[in-house]
Design an enzyme around this catalytic site. Structure first.
Site, mmCIF file in Angstrom:
data_model
loop_
_atom_site.group_PDB
_atom_site.id
_atom_site.type_symbol
_atom_site.label_atom_id
_atom_site.label_comp_id
_atom_site.label_asym_id
_atom_site.label_seq_id
_atom_site.Cartn_x
_atom_site.Cartn_y
_atom_site.Cartn_z
ATOM 1 C CB CYS A 163 46.704 38.810 30.995
ATOM 2 S SG CYS A 163 46.454 39.502 32.623
HETATM 3 N N1 COA Z 1 37.986 37.223 51.505
HETATM 4 C C1 COA Z 1 36.879 36.566 51.894
HETATM 5 N N2 COA Z 1 35.754 36.510 51.153
HETATM 6 C C2 COA Z 1 35.738 37.167 50.003
HETATM 7 C C3 COA Z 1 36.857 37.882 49.527
HETATM 8 C C4 COA Z 1 38.003 37.899 50.336
HETATM 9 N N3 COA Z 1 39.127 38.554 49.959
HETATM 10 N N4 COA Z 1 36.556 38.427 48.333
HETATM 11 C C5 COA Z 1 35.302 38.080 48.054
HETATM 12 N N5 COA Z 1 34.787 37.312 49.058
HETATM 13 C C6 COA Z 1 33.442 36.737 49.165
HETATM 14 C C7 COA Z 1 32.426 37.518 48.370
HETATM 15 O O1 COA Z 1 31.920 38.577 49.142
HETATM 16 C C8 COA Z 1 31.375 36.461 48.108
HETATM 17 O O2 COA Z 1 30.579 36.302 49.239
HETATM 18 P P1 COA Z 1 28.998 35.949 49.108
HETATM 19 O O3 COA Z 1 28.978 34.609 48.442
HETATM 20 O O4 COA Z 1 28.571 35.957 50.530
HETATM 21 O O5 COA Z 1 28.421 37.040 48.263
HETATM 22 C C9 COA Z 1 32.186 35.184 47.936
HETATM 23 O O6 COA Z 1 33.453 35.429 48.592
HETATM 24 C C10 COA Z 1 32.439 34.799 46.503
HETATM 25 O O7 COA Z 1 32.946 35.931 45.785
HETATM 26 P P2 COA Z 1 33.278 35.880 44.253
HETATM 27 O O8 COA Z 1 33.840 37.204 43.842
HETATM 28 O O9 COA Z 1 32.089 35.373 43.509
HETATM 29 O O10 COA Z 1 34.456 34.799 44.263
HETATM 30 P P3 COA Z 1 34.957 33.829 43.142
HETATM 31 O O11 COA Z 1 34.801 32.454 43.601
HETATM 32 O O12 COA Z 1 34.432 34.199 41.783
HETATM 33 O O13 COA Z 1 36.541 34.154 43.151
HETATM 34 C C11 COA Z 1 38.171 35.339 41.850
HETATM 35 C C12 COA Z 1 37.009 35.443 42.843
HETATM 36 C C13 COA Z 1 38.580 36.741 41.447
HETATM 37 C C14 COA Z 1 39.328 34.642 42.509
HETATM 38 C C15 COA Z 1 37.755 34.518 40.619
HETATM 39 O O14 COA Z 1 36.481 34.934 40.162
HETATM 40 C C16 COA Z 1 38.728 34.621 39.462
HETATM 41 O O15 COA Z 1 39.930 34.430 39.593
HETATM 42 N N6 COA Z 1 38.192 34.832 38.270
HETATM 43 C C17 COA Z 1 38.997 34.896 37.064
HETATM 44 C C18 COA Z 1 39.639 36.208 37.032
HETATM 45 C C19 COA Z 1 40.697 36.341 35.988
HETATM 46 O O16 COA Z 1 41.235 35.404 35.459
HETATM 47 N N7 COA Z 1 41.013 37.562 35.692
HETATM 48 C C20 COA Z 1 42.012 37.838 34.783
HETATM 49 C C21 COA Z 1 42.813 38.904 35.373
HETATM 50 S S1 COA Z 1 44.006 39.306 34.232
#
Ligand code: COA
Length: 380
Positions: A163
């Site tokens: 990225c």
């Molecule tokens: N729909 C509904 N629920 C979902 C889901 C979806 N598509 N995906 C995950 N969940 C659930 C999980 O199962 C979890 O449930 P639980 O609390 O019962 O265990 C909950 O939502 C939280 O999941 P989590 O993965 O911890 O979510 P988050 O708040 O961390 O958000 C991202 C996920 C990926 C959006 C976030 O972590 C993010 O953007 N991080 C930075 C990533 C980044 O910048 N990457 C760079 C890429 S180049």
């Protein structure tokens, strides 16, 4: 290299360009397709699920996606196949070796936009860097194909810093200009992220979008009247497995796992969030100090477009207050995460209204980890 230019060795951004794919997928469309896939999978494996031998898949939700990421839609090169629960991957016709490849095509479109905005003849460009996360092939370099399609002399090569590729490309281009090895360098970031996104993975199926950007970095002596002085560039890398893609030519050496999910994008999103926010905020503040700039005076931040919450926290730490949309514009709501193109799309779409003398920052961060800052001042 133009003979009539007396180089200053001062790099500037003369113009940027953007290619946006025509098709777009809303969260509603994405989730409907994903949930149909989940329903079918669970029905097909009902016996195994009831016996505890197969884990039932969980549905996705529009509310979760928007709340966790800020993403509402994403552009893609090909929508129908991605949304077909039986496919859930892009489908693009294979092109002959004598045709322009699709990644080069979208890079060329963005590059032409940048060249036109700068009023630059391709014959006056000295080098092309294709700086992107997802190269279509190992060689010949995408950059050389783009160079040839544009009619540019000089040299070209590919670079991949995930990225952060565009900011690493801008610093590389700026260094050529500082050293006098080039006077005009195109940094092109074409991203067909839909090809490496696992559209069947609930944790990440909503993250990415396709697009391409180009940045024309030039010696101040040949820049158009309105341009952006590059005040300073800084790069940083720290190894992490929290964002990883194991796709590569050695996959065929172990056919049993060649199609496993780790051969696509995988991340520990929460860890990335927690580790990258402080790293990037500190890097920006330290670099501002080195350049004798008060970060609170920055008129605008064009941050990497991965997660609205991350950007909110980084901007707050840098500016010392909650940033308005005007101070830290969002494009991930309609573009998703376009990898290396994201911060450049934010800049491209939200830079014209700044006044001469205003300072701003392009900042990228992502897999590696890798992060880059480009401090700018508007001139003209
Ligand atoms: N729909 C509904 N629920 C979902 C889901 C979806 N598509 N995906 C995950 N969940 C659930 C999980 O199962 C979890 O449930 P639980 O609390 O019962 O265990 C909950 O939502 C939280 O999941 P989590 O993965 O911890 O979510 P988050 O708040 O961390 O958000 C991202 C996920 C990926 C959006 C976030 O972590 C993010 O953007 N991080 C930075 C990533 C980044 O910048 N990457 C760079 C890429 S180049």
């Amino acid at each position: 290299m133009r003979a009539d230019i007396v180089p200053t060795g001062r790099p500037v951004i003369s113009a940027t360009g953007l290619f946006t794919p025509a098709e777009s997928i809303t969260n509603e469309e994405l989730v409907a397709s994903f949930n149909l896939y989940v329903e079918r999978f669970n029905a097909e494996h009902a016996t195994g699920i009831a016996a505890g031998e197969v884990e039932a898949l969980q549905p996705s939700s529009v509310e979760f996606i928007e709340k966790a990421s800020g993403i509402k839609a994403r552009h893609v090169m090909t929508k129908a196949a991605v949304l077909d629960p039986a496919i859930m991957a892009p489908r693009l016709d294979e092109r002959g070796d004598d045709e322009l490849s699709i990644l080069a095509e979208i890079g060329v479109a963005a590059a032409r936009d940048a060249l036109a905005r700068a009023g630059r003849d391709p014959g006056d460009v000295d080098a092309v860097l294709c700086a992107a996360s997802n190269m279509q092939r190992p060689y010949p370099a995408m950059a050389i194909e783009i160079q040839q399609a544009l009619g540019i002399n000089g040299f070209a090569f590919d670079m991949n810093v995930a990225c952060s590729s565009a900011t690493f490309g801008i610093q590389t281009a700026a260094d050529y200009i500082r050293a006098g090895n080039a006077r005009s360098v195109l940094v092109v970031s074409p991203e067909i992220t839909s090809g490496h996104l696992n559209w069947r993975d609930r944790d990440s199926h909503f993250i990415f979008g396709d697009g391409a950007t180009a940045v024309l970095v030039e010696d101040a002596a040949m820049a158009p009247a309105v341009h952006w002085d590059i005040l300073g560039t800084r790069l940083k890398t720290v190894f992490s497995n929290n964002i990883r893609n194991n796709f590569g030519y050695l996959n065929r050496a172990h056919p049993e796992t060649a199609d496993a999910p780790d051969k696509l994008f995988v991340q520990e999103g929460r860890k990335v969030f927690k580790e990258v926010v402080p790293m990037v905020a500190q890097m920006i503040v330290e670099e501002a100090e080195r350049l004798a700039l008060d970060p609170q005076d920055l008129r605008r931040l064009w941050l990497h477009q991965a997660n609205a919450g991350m950007n909110r926290l980084i901007a707050q730490r840098v500016l010392g207050h909650e940033a308005s949309e005007d101070e830290s514009p969002t494009v991930l709501d309609t573009y998703g995460n376009t990898s290396s193109a994201g911060s450049i799309i934010a800049f491209h779409l939200h830079c014209e209204d700044l006044q001469s003398g205003d300072t701003g920052l392009i900042c990228s961060f992502g897999a590696g980890y890798s992060a880059g800052t480009v401090f700018l001042r508007k001139a003209g």
